[in-house]
Write a protein that holds these residues in place. Structure first.
Motif, mmCIF file in Angstrom:
data_model
loop_
_atom_site.group_PDB
_atom_site.id
_atom_site.type_symbol
_atom_site.label_atom_id
_atom_site.label_comp_id
_atom_site.label_asym_id
_atom_site.label_seq_id
_atom_site.Cartn_x
_atom_site.Cartn_y
_atom_site.Cartn_z
ATOM 1 N N MET A 67 0.815 -1.192 0.000
ATOM 2 C CA MET A 67 0.000 0.000 0.000
ATOM 3 C C MET A 67 0.862 1.260 0.000
ATOM 4 O O MET A 67 0.536 2.222 -0.671
ATOM 5 N N THR A 68 1.914 1.232 0.775
ATOM 6 C CA THR A 68 2.778 2.406 0.827
ATOM 7 C C THR A 68 3.463 2.628 -0.512
ATOM 8 O O THR A 68 3.621 3.774 -0.941
ATOM 9 N N LEU A 69 3.849 1.544 -1.160
ATOM 10 C CA LEU A 69 4.459 1.667 -2.483
ATOM 11 C C LEU A 69 3.476 2.276 -3.477
ATOM 12 O O LEU A 69 3.852 3.150 -4.273
ATOM 13 N N ALA A 70 2.219 1.854 -3.406
ATOM 14 C CA ALA A 70 1.207 2.428 -4.292
ATOM 15 C C ALA A 70 1.013 3.912 -4.004
ATOM 16 O O ALA A 70 0.815 4.712 -4.927
ATOM 17 N N CYS A 71 1.101 4.286 -2.740
ATOM 18 C CA CYS A 71 0.985 5.703 -2.377
ATOM 19 C C CYS A 71 2.143 6.506 -2.970
ATOM 20 O O CYS A 71 1.940 7.576 -3.531
ATOM 21 N N PHE A 72 3.358 5.971 -2.867
ATOM 22 C CA PHE A 72 4.508 6.677 -3.415
ATOM 23 C C PHE A 72 4.461 6.742 -4.939
ATOM 24 O O PHE A 72 4.853 7.746 -5.532
ATOM 25 N N VAL A 73 3.987 5.672 -5.566
ATOM 26 C CA VAL A 73 3.883 5.662 -7.028
ATOM 27 C C VAL A 73 2.879 6.706 -7.497
ATOM 28 O O VAL A 73 3.145 7.468 -8.436
ATOM 29 N N THR A 74 1.712 6.759 -6.863
ATOM 30 C CA THR A 74 0.715 7.744 -7.286
ATOM 31 C C THR A 74 1.159 9.167 -6.978
ATOM 32 O O THR A 74 0.857 10.089 -7.730
ATOM 33 N N ALA A 107 -5.819 9.269 -5.275
ATOM 34 C CA ALA A 107 -5.380 7.879 -5.117
ATOM 35 C C ALA A 107 -4.276 7.778 -4.074
ATOM 36 O O ALA A 107 -4.261 6.837 -3.268
ATOM 37 N N CYS A 108 -3.363 8.733 -4.044
ATOM 38 C CA CYS A 108 -2.297 8.735 -3.047
ATOM 39 C C CYS A 108 -2.873 8.886 -1.644
ATOM 40 O O CYS A 108 -2.439 8.213 -0.712
ATOM 41 N N LEU A 109 -3.852 9.742 -1.492
ATOM 42 C CA LEU A 109 -4.486 9.928 -0.191
ATOM 43 C C LEU A 109 -5.198 8.662 0.262
ATOM 44 O O LEU A 109 -5.073 8.249 1.425
ATOM 45 N N VAL A 110 -5.913 8.015 -0.640
ATOM 46 C CA VAL A 110 -6.627 6.784 -0.296
ATOM 47 C C VAL A 110 -5.650 5.677 0.087
ATOM 48 O O VAL A 110 -5.819 5.009 1.113
ATOM 49 N N PHE A 111 -4.605 5.471 -0.722
ATOM 50 C CA PHE A 111 -3.626 4.432 -0.410
ATOM 51 C C PHE A 111 -2.862 4.748 0.871
ATOM 52 O O PHE A 111 -2.534 3.851 1.646
ATOM 53 N N GLY A 112 -2.572 6.022 1.113
ATOM 54 C CA GLY A 112 -1.892 6.394 2.352
ATOM 55 C C GLY A 112 -2.740 6.128 3.581
ATOM 56 O O GLY A 112 -2.239 5.629 4.590
ATOM 57 N N LEU A 113 -4.030 6.448 3.507
ATOM 58 C CA LEU A 113 -4.912 6.172 4.640
ATOM 59 C C LEU A 113 -5.103 4.677 4.850
ATOM 60 O O LEU A 113 -5.157 4.210 5.997
#
Length: 74
Positions: free
Chosen positions: A1-8, A36-42
């Motif tokens: 999830m964190t990787l997806a946040c950084f990617v977005t 998307a970054c906010l959602v994945f970060g949360l």
């Protein structure tokens, strides 16, 4: 999830840097990537173990008392 946040977040920053010279379609990509970054970060914050959440909360509380952002001096 964190990787997806950084990617977005990277996509949002790259879209901003490239799209600032292009057209209005870039604004939609930037907003979508930031959401998307906010959602994945949360989601990654929700899925953290309790002891990591406690450590983050403790650091935030300590920084509030020992590193005030707007200290009023009299």
């Amino acid at each position: 999830m964190t990787l997806a946040c950084f990617v977005t977040l990277g996509i949002a920053l790259a879209s901003y840097e490239i799209g600032i010279h292009l057209s209005d379609e870039a604004e939609g990509i930037i907003v979508l990537a930031l959401i998307a970054c906010l959602v994945f970060g949360l989601l990654s914050l929700i899925l953290l173990p309790w002891f990591l959440k406690a450590a983050i909360l403790l650091v935030l509380l300590v920084s509030k008392f020992y590193l005030p952002s707007s200290a009023v001096r009299r």
